[in-house]
Design an enzyme around this catalytic site. Structure first.
Site, PDB file in Angstrom:
ATOM      1  N   TYR A   1      -2.193  -1.096  10.406  1.00  0.00           N
ATOM      2  CA  TYR A   1      -2.111  -1.286   8.455  1.00  0.00           C
ATOM      3  C   TYR A   1      -1.120  -1.293   8.270  1.00  0.00           C
ATOM      4  CZ  TYR A   1      -3.656  -0.769   4.039  1.00  0.00           C
ATOM      5  OH  TYR A   1      -4.685  -1.431   2.284  1.00  0.00           O
TER       6      TYR A   1
ATOM      7  N   LYS B   1       1.955  -3.831   5.972  1.00  0.00           N
ATOM      8  CA  LYS B   1       2.418  -3.869   4.218  1.00  0.00           C
ATOM      9  C   LYS B   1       4.155  -3.512   4.963  1.00  0.00           C
ATOM     10  CE  LYS B   1      -2.217  -3.632   2.922  1.00  0.00           C
ATOM     11  NZ  LYS B   1      -2.052  -5.476   2.267  1.00  0.00           N
TER      12      LYS B   1
ATOM     13  N   SER C   1       0.761  -1.120  -0.469  1.00  0.00           N
ATOM     14  CA  SER C   1       0.120   0.231   0.036  1.00  0.00           C
ATOM     15  C   SER C   1       1.071   1.522  -0.153  1.00  0.00           C
ATOM     16  CB  SER C   1      -0.838  -0.084   1.637  1.00  0.00           C
ATOM     17  OG  SER C   1      -1.302   1.218   1.123  1.00  0.00           O
TER      18      SER C   1
END
Length: 257
Positions: A162, A166, A149
């Protein structure tokens, strides 16, 4: 060079694909099947799985396998993946796409929530690769694509677990690329930009967020699932056989580093 497009560039290949029926997954699943692959789709959203089944042409229906695995149950997952590898004869391609995407202040995440996000976003993908690697080594060929991401580059708040997950996938991409290259296996990552999927529902002002995205992109349109699908088709083809350990930003020119 191998032609892309409708050619059966992945004929005879088996793809293990997590999150295969989601916002960015469905289009890629369909293109992989069109390219001749058998897609083993791991997804736990019944409505999206049904949408994927209906979207596959009847003539190609036998090349879609769907499994509803709980990717957060990392105790049970390895045995399920090993059984699936035995059933299919192994995996030639692994696409690690499934992810949790909650948004809140760092201190508002419980430790168990943090751990669950890492189990789904990182550990389950590690287990997919472990299940696929023996067959890839035996055949001397494999493709692993990790979906990272652009949030990893900074600039976004309230996504700490998150972003951590990533970042781990970017690190694993490089480590696996170095270790697996001698077996004919390439490993790359794709960092999508801001795509209009269900993940955007966390934003309270959709119109304002859309303006924010376009203000930061160079290409003045929103991305669509086909942008990711085309990049995955390239990375899994022979055209990308000399590309490994890379992170490709598919973001309309948002991040330029």
């Amino acid at each position: 060079m191998t032609p892309l497009g409708n050619a059966r560039t992945l004929a005879g290949k088996t793809v293990l694909y997590t999150g295969a029926a989601g916002g960015l997954g469905l289009a890629t699943s369909l293109q992989l099947i069109e390219a001749g692959a058998r897609v083993v789709a791991i997804d736990n959203d019944p409505a999206k799985c049904e949408e994927l089944r209906k979207a596959v042409p009847q003539a190609d229906a036998a090349r879609l396998m769907q499994r509803d695995f709980d990717l957060s149950d990392t105790d049970a997952l390895p045995a399920k993946l090993e059984a699936l590898a035995a059933e299919t004869g192994g995996f030639d391609v692994v696409i690690n796409n499934a992810a949790m995407y909650p948004a809140r202040a760092f201190e508002d995440y419980s430790i168990e929530e943090y751990r669950k996000i890492q189990r789904v976003n990182v550990e389950s993908h590690l287990m997919c690769v472990r299940a696929a690697l023996p067959g890839m080594k035996e055949r001397g060929w494999g493709r692993i694509v990790n979906i990272a991401s652009i949030t990893f580059y900074g600039g976004w708040q309230h996504l700490a677990p998150y972003v951590q997950s990533k970042g781990a996938l970017v690190g694993l991409t490089r480590a696996w690329a170095r270790e697996f290259g001698k077996y004919g296996v390439t490993v790359n990552a794709i960092s999508p930009g801001a795509f209009p999927t269900d993940a955007e529902k966390i934003h309270a002002d959709p119109e304002g967020y859309n303006r924010y995205v376009l203000e930061n992109q160079s290409v003045q349109r929103r991305g669509h699932a086909g942008d990711i699908a085309g990049t995955i088709l390239f990375l899994t083809s022979e055209n990308a056989s000399f590309i490994t350990g890379q992170t490709i930003n598919v973001d309309g020119g948002w991040v330029m580093q």
